[in-house]
Design a protein around this motif. Structure first.
Motif, PDB file in Angstrom:
ATOM      1  N   GLN A  15       0.754  -1.174  -0.116  1.00 11.54           N
ATOM      2  CA  GLN A  15       0.081   0.012   0.057  1.00 11.54           C
ATOM      3  C   GLN A  15       0.871   1.296  -0.109  1.00 11.54           C
ATOM      4  N   LYS A  16       2.354   1.171  -0.064  1.00 14.28           N
ATOM      5  CA  LYS A  16       3.112   2.214  -0.141  1.00 14.28           C
ATOM      6  C   LYS A  16       3.193   3.157   1.191  1.00 14.28           C
ATOM      7  N   ILE A  17       2.705   2.701   2.304  1.00 10.16           N
ATOM      8  CA  ILE A  17       2.613   3.032   3.371  1.00 10.16           C
ATOM      9  C   ILE A  17       4.183   3.020   4.097  1.00 10.16           C
ATOM     10  N   LEU A  18       4.751   1.802   3.941  1.00 11.20           N
ATOM     11  CA  LEU A  18       6.089   1.797   4.217  1.00 11.20           C
ATOM     12  C   LEU A  18       7.048   2.173   3.105  1.00 11.20           C
ATOM     13  N   THR A  19       8.324   2.512   3.035  1.00 10.49           N
ATOM     14  CA  THR A  19       9.197   2.613   2.099  1.00 10.49           C
ATOM     15  C   THR A  19       9.855   1.326   1.884  1.00 10.49           C
ATOM     16  N   ARG A  20      10.495   0.964   0.973  1.00  9.28           N
ATOM     17  CA  ARG A  20      11.366  -0.430   0.664  1.00  9.28           C
ATOM     18  C   ARG A  20      12.216  -0.809   1.795  1.00  9.28           C
ATOM     19  N   GLU A  21      12.878   0.572   2.077  1.00  3.65           N
ATOM     20  CA  GLU A  21      14.022   0.547   3.281  1.00  3.65           C
ATOM     21  C   GLU A  21      13.369   0.283   4.675  1.00  3.65           C
ATOM     22  N   GLN A  22      12.266   0.891   4.886  1.00  4.16           N
ATOM     23  CA  GLN A  22      11.585   0.591   6.262  1.00  4.16           C
ATOM     24  C   GLN A  22      11.172  -0.737   6.208  1.00  4.16           C
ATOM     25  N   PHE A  23      10.700  -1.292   5.103  1.00  2.00           N
ATOM     26  CA  PHE A  23      10.013  -2.696   4.905  1.00  2.00           C
ATOM     27  C   PHE A  23      11.113  -3.764   5.164  1.00  2.00           C
ATOM     28  N   GLU A  24      12.311  -3.487   4.526  1.00  2.00           N
ATOM     29  CA  GLU A  24      13.369  -4.350   4.712  1.00  2.00           C
ATOM     30  C   GLU A  24      13.899  -4.493   6.226  1.00  2.00           C
ATOM     31  N   LYS A  25      14.109  -3.378   6.426  1.00  2.00           N
ATOM     32  CA  LYS A  25      14.283  -3.165   8.077  1.00  2.00           C
ATOM     33  C   LYS A  25      13.737  -4.074   9.034  1.00  2.00           C
ATOM     34  N   ALA A  26      12.392  -3.684   8.755  1.00  2.00           N
ATOM     35  CA  ALA A  26      11.268  -4.496   9.773  1.00  2.00           C
ATOM     36  C   ALA A  26      11.117  -5.844   9.554  1.00  2.00           C
ATOM     37  N   ILE A  27      11.421  -6.176   8.468  1.00  2.00           N
ATOM     38  CA  ILE A  27      11.129  -7.793   8.068  1.00  2.00           C
ATOM     39  C   ILE A  27      12.120  -8.580   8.264  1.00  2.00           C
ATOM     40  N   GLU A  28      13.271  -8.009   7.995  1.00  2.00           N
ATOM     41  CA  GLU A  28      14.719  -9.009   8.228  1.00  2.00           C
ATOM     42  C   GLU A  28      14.710  -9.992   9.534  1.00  2.00           C
ATOM     43  N   PRO A  29      14.537  -9.392  10.706  1.00  2.00           N
ATOM     44  CA  PRO A  29      14.581 -10.065  11.819  1.00  2.00           C
ATOM     45  C   PRO A  29      13.490 -11.078  12.031  1.00  2.00           C
ATOM     46  N   LEU A  30      12.555 -10.655  11.284  1.00  2.00           N
ATOM     47  CA  LEU A  30      11.033 -11.818  11.652  1.00  2.00           C
ATOM     48  C   LEU A  30      11.281 -12.930  10.675  1.00  2.00           C
ATOM     49  N   ARG A  31      11.876 -12.558   9.464  1.00  2.00           N
ATOM     50  CA  ARG A  31      12.761 -13.864   8.487  1.00  2.00           C
ATOM     51  C   ARG A  31      13.532 -14.669   9.178  1.00  2.00           C
ATOM     52  N   GLN A  32      14.188 -13.936  10.095  1.00  2.00           N
ATOM     53  CA  GLN A  32      15.373 -14.644  10.529  1.00  2.00           C
ATOM     54  C   GLN A  32      14.916 -15.784  11.651  1.00  2.00           C
ATOM     55  N   GLN A  33      13.823 -15.207  12.364  1.00  7.68           N
ATOM     56  CA  GLN A  33      13.302 -15.759  13.456  1.00  7.68           C
ATOM     57  C   GLN A  33      12.475 -17.028  13.030  1.00  7.68           C
ATOM     58  N   LEU A  34      11.813 -16.874  11.685  1.00  8.00           N
ATOM     59  CA  LEU A  34      11.238 -17.787  11.269  1.00  8.00           C
ATOM     60  C   LEU A  34      11.968 -18.932  10.764  1.00  8.00           C
TER      61      LEU A  34
END
Length: 295
Positions: A271-290
């Motif tokens: 929805q373009k509420i998050l920029t790609r940089e914000q998205f990658e920064k927030a999602i990386e630790p979640l992917r690692q946990q998963l």
């Protein structure tokens, strides 16, 4: 926010994805809409060369069932905040959409400019010629938000219409009363609204309000809407917590909670509420946990 057109593009995209049924019911009441799905990510990933040109723009693509028919149609929605001929761009991206899905394309342009139109914007593009039909035209629908009266929109049951009242022709209306009616309706429907929709309401009002912040806070308290999540971080936390609770309980695992947060972040990025940089920064630790849980 008011000086950033990309923010407005994101808000209108968010509005349509959050209130899809209401959008089509209001602007195209003669057409029955069935099942649908958004295919933005699939579209952009297929056409790598378009990523930069589409970055930050409102370009919604969806497959949809129309009038009870099982045929699928690709809906192309463009938002334009200035009075400008969009016919060439619409046809260009309609061609891309057809190449991707090889299904009929329905193109819609939404104008939210403040100009008073003495002459309508084009709703077709001359793309071909033959000896029998002469000009071959590609037609698309044009929506002018300012052509509607705020006083009429605010009376409608649709929450989307009430939100659009802040962008329509508001002559003769009280800006505080418009916001009051929106918050009152949201409060009455609160049990049926998602946190995503509640956040949209807050962001939309903050972008298009014509009242002082103090008056806005007073209205929110009066209709008991002062406790809704107003930031993206609160939204992600609440959605992840709720989704994780329901999925985690069913699966007996932590994966559901993490996957829920990942899904929320993906939707906010879409929805373009998050920029790609914000998205990658927030999602990386979640992917690692998963990943660690799955090993």
């Amino acid at each position: 926010m008011k000086n950033n057109p990309k923010t407005h593009d994101a808000l209108f995209k968010w509005l349509i994805t959050s209130f899809t049924e209401e959008f089509f019911a209001h602007y195209f009441p003669e057409i029955e809409i069935g099942q649908y799905r958004f295919i933005d990510k699939e579209f952009i990933s297929k056409y790598e060369a378009l990523k930069e040109s589409l970055k930050g723009d409102l370009f919604l693509v969806m497959e949809i069932e129309i009038d009870g028919q099982l045929r699928e149609t690709v809906i192309q929605i463009e938002h334009q905040s200035q009075k400008e001929d969009m016919s060439k761009r619409v046809f260009k991206y309609a061609c891309y959409a057809w190449l991707l899905k090889e299904k009929p394309v329905w193109s819609i342009v939404i104008y939210t400019d403040e100009a008073v139109w003495r002459k309508q914007m084009p709703d077709s593009f001359w793309f071909g010629f033959d000896r029998v039909h002469k000009k071959q035209l590609y037609y698309f629908d044009v929506i002018k938000v300012k052509a509607e009266k705020s006083a009429d929109l605010i009376k409608k049951h649709s929450l989307m219409c009430k939100l659009l009242a802040l962008k329509a022709d508001d002559k003769g209306t009280d800006p505080e009363k418009l916001i009051y009616e929106i918050y009152l309706a949201a409060d009455q429907m609160k049990d049926k609204l998602t946190n995503d929709q509640l956040l949209l309401i807050e962001q939309w009002i903050n972008a298009y309000k014509k009242v002082p912040d103090k008056a806005l806070e007073s209205i929110k308290k009066e209709v008991k809407m002062d406790m809704i999540a107003t930031t993206i971080s609160e939204h992600i936390f609440l959605e992840g917590k709720n989704k994780g609770r329901s999925e985690g309980k069913a699966e007996g695992k932590t994966e559901g909670k993490i996957e829920g947060k990942i899904e929320i972040l993906e939707n906010l990025f879409l929805q373009k509420i998050l920029t790609r940089e914000q998205f990658e920064k927030a999602i990386e630790p979640l992917r690692q946990q998963l990943k660690e849980l799955m090993e």
